[in-house]
Design a protein around this motif. Structure first.
Motif, PDB file in Angstrom:
ATOM      1  N   LEU A 192      -1.901   1.843  -3.771  1.00 16.28           N
ATOM      2  CA  LEU A 192      -0.889   1.337  -4.693  1.00 16.28           C
ATOM      3  C   LEU A 192      -0.237   2.479  -5.466  1.00 16.28           C
ATOM      4  O   LEU A 192       1.003   2.539  -5.592  1.00 16.28           O
ATOM      5  CB  LEU A 192      -1.527   0.339  -5.659  1.00 16.28           C
ATOM      6  N   PHE A 193      -1.041   3.399  -5.972  1.00 18.12           N
ATOM      7  CA  PHE A 193      -0.500   4.528  -6.740  1.00 18.12           C
ATOM      8  C   PHE A 193       0.423   5.387  -5.883  1.00 18.12           C
ATOM      9  O   PHE A 193       1.550   5.718  -6.287  1.00 18.12           O
ATOM     10  CB  PHE A 193      -1.655   5.372  -7.294  1.00 18.12           C
ATOM     11  N   VAL A 194      -0.029   5.734  -4.686  1.00 17.39           N
ATOM     12  CA  VAL A 194       0.783   6.590  -3.811  1.00 17.39           C
ATOM     13  C   VAL A 194       2.019   5.846  -3.336  1.00 17.39           C
ATOM     14  O   VAL A 194       3.090   6.440  -3.163  1.00 17.39           O
ATOM     15  CB  VAL A 194      -0.062   7.095  -2.633  1.00 17.39           C
ATOM     16  N   LYS A 195       1.894   4.544  -3.135  1.00 12.89           N
ATOM     17  CA  LYS A 195       3.057   3.764  -2.689  1.00 12.89           C
ATOM     18  C   LYS A 195       4.167   3.818  -3.730  1.00 12.89           C
ATOM     19  O   LYS A 195       5.349   3.980  -3.387  1.00 12.89           O
ATOM     20  CB  LYS A 195       2.638   2.309  -2.449  1.00 12.89           C
ATOM     21  N   ILE A 196       3.799   3.690  -4.996  1.00 17.96           N
ATOM     22  CA  ILE A 196       4.814   3.702  -6.055  1.00 17.96           C
ATOM     23  C   ILE A 196       5.390   5.094  -6.234  1.00 17.96           C
ATOM     24  O   ILE A 196       6.610   5.305  -6.163  1.00 17.96           O
ATOM     25  CB  ILE A 196       4.200   3.188  -7.374  1.00 17.96           C
ATOM     26  N   VAL A 197       4.511   6.080  -6.468  1.00 19.69           N
ATOM     27  CA  VAL A 197       4.974   7.442  -6.745  1.00 19.69           C
ATOM     28  C   VAL A 197       5.620   8.056  -5.500  1.00 19.69           C
ATOM     29  O   VAL A 197       6.664   8.712  -5.580  1.00 19.69           O
ATOM     30  CB  VAL A 197       3.801   8.308  -7.241  1.00 19.69           C
ATOM     31  N   GLY A 198       5.014   7.837  -4.332  1.00 17.19           N
ATOM     32  CA  GLY A 198       5.543   8.411  -3.103  1.00 17.19           C
ATOM     33  C   GLY A 198       6.905   7.861  -2.741  1.00 17.19           C
ATOM     34  O   GLY A 198       7.785   8.598  -2.275  1.00 17.19           O
ATOM     35  N   THR A 218       3.679  -2.873  -2.177  1.00 22.15           N
ATOM     36  CA  THR A 218       3.263  -2.701  -3.567  1.00 22.15           C
ATOM     37  C   THR A 218       2.888  -4.033  -4.196  1.00 22.15           C
ATOM     38  O   THR A 218       1.865  -4.141  -4.889  1.00 22.15           O
ATOM     39  CB  THR A 218       4.401  -2.037  -4.371  1.00 22.15           C
ATOM     40  N   GLY A 219       3.705  -5.061  -3.973  1.00 27.64           N
ATOM     41  CA  GLY A 219       3.378  -6.377  -4.501  1.00 27.64           C
ATOM     42  C   GLY A 219       2.065  -6.909  -3.962  1.00 27.64           C
ATOM     43  O   GLY A 219       1.271  -7.515  -4.702  1.00 27.64           O
ATOM     44  N   ALA A 220       1.808  -6.682  -2.670  1.00 23.43           N
ATOM     45  CA  ALA A 220       0.537  -7.116  -2.085  1.00 23.43           C
ATOM     46  C   ALA A 220      -0.641  -6.363  -2.704  1.00 23.43           C
ATOM     47  O   ALA A 220      -1.701  -6.954  -2.955  1.00 23.43           O
ATOM     48  CB  ALA A 220       0.571  -6.913  -0.576  1.00 23.43           C
ATOM     49  N   CYS A 221      -0.476  -5.066  -2.950  1.00 25.11           N
ATOM     50  CA  CYS A 221      -1.548  -4.271  -3.559  1.00 25.11           C
ATOM     51  C   CYS A 221      -1.834  -4.735  -4.985  1.00 25.11           C
ATOM     52  O   CYS A 221      -3.002  -4.826  -5.401  1.00 25.11           O
ATOM     53  CB  CYS A 221      -1.179  -2.796  -3.556  1.00 25.11           C
ATOM     54  N   VAL A 222      -0.779  -5.004  -5.753  1.00 24.88           N
ATOM     55  CA  VAL A 222      -0.967  -5.494  -7.129  1.00 24.88           C
ATOM     56  C   VAL A 222      -1.705  -6.822  -7.118  1.00 24.88           C
ATOM     57  O   VAL A 222      -2.641  -7.041  -7.900  1.00 24.88           O
ATOM     58  CB  VAL A 222       0.401  -5.626  -7.823  1.00 24.88           C
ATOM     59  N   ALA A 223      -1.309  -7.729  -6.224  1.00 23.70           N
ATOM     60  CA  ALA A 223      -1.970  -9.032  -6.136  1.00 23.70           C
ATOM     61  C   ALA A 223      -3.428  -8.884  -5.729  1.00 23.70           C
ATOM     62  O   ALA A 223      -4.309  -9.566  -6.262  1.00 23.70           O
ATOM     63  CB  ALA A 223      -1.226  -9.919  -5.137  1.00 23.70           C
TER      64      ALA A 223
END
Length: 779
Positions: A192-198, A218-223
């Motif tokens: 999730l972190f790398v998906k957002i920042v990357g 990202t939405g799937a990771c947050v959920a």
């Protein structure tokens, strides 16, 4: 690419890499007259050479299946009997609270990503433009290329070293997860972190890619993070979400998260729901529709509130441009026959070029796979190399474009645009002129789409400009997707389609009354239909983006034509990527090779089984030497006059029962009461990734090895079973629709073992079936 994954099931031998098979025949009995119809022998190959690995992100990872089926054993029944009205009400309220919390969190993440991209990319372009104003062209180019390379290298390094599963769009992995495939780390906090920042760094680096696809992941990771109560690895856990420690509830929440991701990317709440229904989810029901709609509504409201806050100038120098919204306002109420013909032509072109895009992308991804296998440094080098090529194209191609005089009706403050985003980039042109290619290349992707979608600007971009931009974006989109950066395909496809559509509108300007901006929108729709093969969701997303319901008939027409044409050549891009990665995805309908087979033709046996009251040593040794997830449990003497299928027991439940030391010296039933005296129902809940108990950690003594354990309380007494002569295609449909991990195959005649084997996801993979039989239908 890796072969489809082999599910861990109870069948011999323990390794799936070499399963000898003998020739079998397929026979159908005709009821009238007792006659038989026998098909030719389907001779099997000597071994099964498929593996348990699939490509996740850019790494090869081990995969498992998910337990979407409700395990109706005594522990489950006692758990629900023990819950009062307050606890059941709490469970229902928590479902809704989590869904709304997911929508809020994803909306804020989407807003932050948009603002970050706009400010980073805008500041980079401002520095470049300032140097261009002072005629320091070489310094401007070097600065532009250096900034892009640093941002690209940072994004690639994060993906290569911290979270390889974050590379790519993530939509194929989310599709596979909702289909029942669990791959390593695809929903982890690090991903999730790398998906957002990357994705922020990747989009800011000027790549021809978008953050819309990664927003779904990202939405799937947050959920997932919220649904499992946080992360035990990082010390973030909440015990009050213990009711959701199962794959079934987690799947529903991740579906809501994926829909919220589309909403945060496009500000399209209804389109997000339809995207989850049409493209992401493999299983749906009315209650999930209502909950998903609520999630996307909250995400849209959060995003709208934050947009209003940014309009006051509180989000940085470039804080207003990145929130994607294209107000086309066509005002078209009627279409002539020539207009319809032009739209049909655009749909055909979009379908052909979309199918070609998918074909070329598959070839490029296979090439990149060879490079990525060499290690993280090669992933970074490849990413930086593509970044340099992109920078050279973005900065070099505008030099080929002549300077165009500004429209006389525009004030001098709007044309040319100096520094910030806008439709008229000055680049190296004199005062009162603008560079058309620079207005498309030296802008963020969102602003480039706005420029192409703008109505009433027929003379803004010439045919040569649009053709050059189309070829460049089409090519760069192909070579960029597949590098070790979070990247989506929506933006490259929309840019390519919009430039093609606007170019066609320019060429047909004297024959049709449609605006070139409208042609750009319809071109984007045709490309989306030709590459992704989505219709309903894309149609609604585009309508929500453009805020113009009058475009509905034209968008529907162009999408249907583009999808129909493209389906004649290959599958959608996400379906192709799922297949290339080796993810064992179950399709809606069984493959053609299954129609000539029955369940008994592919099942391996005899299976490893347990007695309903089994010796502890047998259980421990079986768990140590196999990796199977499920084992049939047989009721035999003295508890039954003849062996019969009692049910199915999961590996994780066996380990929990062993840890509880609920053993007896004699082979007798202990019942469920003894289990509940030492263990609680939540002890059997699914542990997080990597947190499950291991057999070797239990410390079973030699004395305990000779004792017995009653498996009745933890055995699923109602497993799904099929008769051995059931059509394999029909069994595949049942397996997918019910969300199963195991399906027991039972004999059709008495006097045989009560269970012949277990069908798992792997047994329905066309590659595995064609590997077993030499003369089934080929692709």
């Amino acid at each position: 690419m890796a072969a489809p994954a082999r599910e861990n099931v109870a069948e011999l031998p323990p390794t799936p890499l070499a399963t000898p098979m003998s020739a079998r025949s397929v026979r159908w009995d005709v009821e009238d007259g007792g006659a038989g119809l026998e098909r030719p022998l389907l001779r099997q190959r000597g071994s099964n050479t498929t593996s348990q690995m699939a490509v996740v992100g850019v790494n090869v990872s081990h995969i498992e299946s998910l337990d979407y089926e409700i395990v109706e054993n005594d522990v489950y029944k006692q758990d629900w009997r023990s819950r009062g009205r307050i606890q059941i009400f709490q469970y229902q309220v928590m479902k809704w609270l989590l869904a709304l919390l997911v929508g809020s969190a994803v909306g804020m993440v989407g807003f932050f990503s948009n603002i970050a991209v706009e400010n980073i990319a805008g500041f980079k372009l401002l520095l470049t433009s300032n140097l261009m104003l002072h005629n320091r062209h070489m310094e401007a180019f070097l600065l532009y290329m250096f900034c892009n390379a640093v941002l690209a290298a940072t994004a690639a390094a994060l993906c290569a070293y911290l979270a390889p599963a974050a590379a790519g769009s993530g939509i194929p992995e989310v599709k596979a997860y909702l289909n029942g495939v669990d791959a390593h780390s695809i929903l982890a906090p690090s991903t999730l972190f790398v998906k957002i920042v990357g994705s922020i760094f990747g989009v800011s680096a000027g790549f021809v890619l978008g953050k819309e696809g990664p927003m779904v992941h990202t939405g799937a990771c947050v959920a997932s993070l919220l649904g499992q109560g946080g992360s035990r690895k990082y010390g973030l856990t909440w015990n009050w979400i213990r009711y959701f420690k199962n794959d079934l509830d987690r799947r529903d929440l991740i579906t809501c998260g994926a829909a919220a991701g589309v909403t945060a990317a496009f500000r399209a709440p209804v389109g997000g729901v339809l995207f989850a229904l049409e493209e992401a989810a493999s299983w749906w029901r009315s209650a999930l529709l209502w909950r998903t709609f609520s999630t996307t509504a909250v995400a849209a409201m959060v995003l709208r509130s934050l947009i209003e806050y940014c309009r006051s100038g509180n989000c940085g120098l470039f804080g207003k441009g990145g929130l994607i919204m294209f107000d086309v306002s066509s005002r078209v109420t009627a279409y002539t026959a020539t207009d319809i013909a032009a739209v049909i032509l655009l749909g055909i072109l979009g379908g052909l070029l979309g199918a070609l895009f998918n074909f070329l992308l598959g070839w490029i991804l296979r090439t990149y796979g060879i490079i990525n296998e060499k290690g993280a440094p090669f992933k970074i080098i490849l990413t930086v190399a593509i970044s340099l090529v992109t920078s050279c194209c973005s900065f070099g191609l505008p030099w080929l474009s002549p300077c165009t005089p500004c429209p006389p009706e525009l004030p001098a403050s709007r044309c040319p645009t100096i520094g910030r985003s806008g439709n008229f980039k000055k680049f190296s042109c004199p005062a009162g002129h603008y560079n058309a290619l620079a207005s498309l290349f030296l802008n963020t992707n969102d602003d480039a789409i706005r420029n192409l979608f703008s109505g009433g600007t027929d003379s803004e971009f010439g045919v040569t400009t649009l053709l050059t931009f189309f070829v460049a974006v089409y090519s760069l989109g192909l070579v960029t997707y597949g590098v070790a950066v979070p990247s989506g395909l929506f933006i490259p496809v929309i840019l390519s389609g919009a430039s093609l559509g606007r170019m066609l509108g320019k060429l047909l300007g004297s024959l049709t009354g449609l605006d070139t901006g409208l042609f750009a929108l319809l071109g984007a729709a045709s490309f989306l239909g030709g590459t992704m093969r989505m219709t309903v969701s894309v149609c609604v997303i585009l309508l929500e983006l453009t805020n113009d319901l009058l475009l509905l008939p034209l968008i529907m027409l162009v999408l249907l034509i583009a999808k129909t044409v493209a389906d004649c050549f290959n599958k959608g891009v996400y379906d192709q990527i799922v297949r290339m990665k080796g993810l064992p995805f179950l399709e809606v309908h069984g493959d053609a090779c299954m129609r000539s087979l029955v369940a008994g033709d592919v099942v391996s046996g005899p299976p490893i089984t347990f007695s309903s009251v089994e010796r502890v040593g047998s259980v421990v040794h079986t768990l140590r030497r196999t990796g199977h997830n499920g084992f049939p449990v047989l009721e035999d003497e003295p508890f039954a006059p003849a062996p019969e299928l009692c049910g199915l027991v999961l590996r994780s439940h066996l380990i929990v029962l062993l840890q509880g030391r609920i053993f007896t010296r004699d082979r007798v039933k202990t019942g469920a009461a003894e289990v509940f005296r030492k263990l609680a129902p939540f002890d059997f809940a699914k542990a997080g990734s990597g947190n499950g108990l291991k057999v070797d950690d239990l410390g079973i003594t030699e004395e305990e090895m000779e004792m017995y354990m009653d498996l009745h309380p933890i055995t699923n007494r109602s497993p799904y079973t099929v008769v051995e002569n059931m059509s394999l295609a029909k069994a595949a449909v049942l397996f997918r629709d019910l969300g199963l991990r195991h399906m027991c195959v039972v004999p059709r005649t008495p006097g045989r073992p009560p269970v012949l084997g277990i069908l798992t996801r792997h047994d329905f993979m066309p590659q595995y079936i064609r590997g077993l039989f030499q003369n089934v239908l080929r692709e």
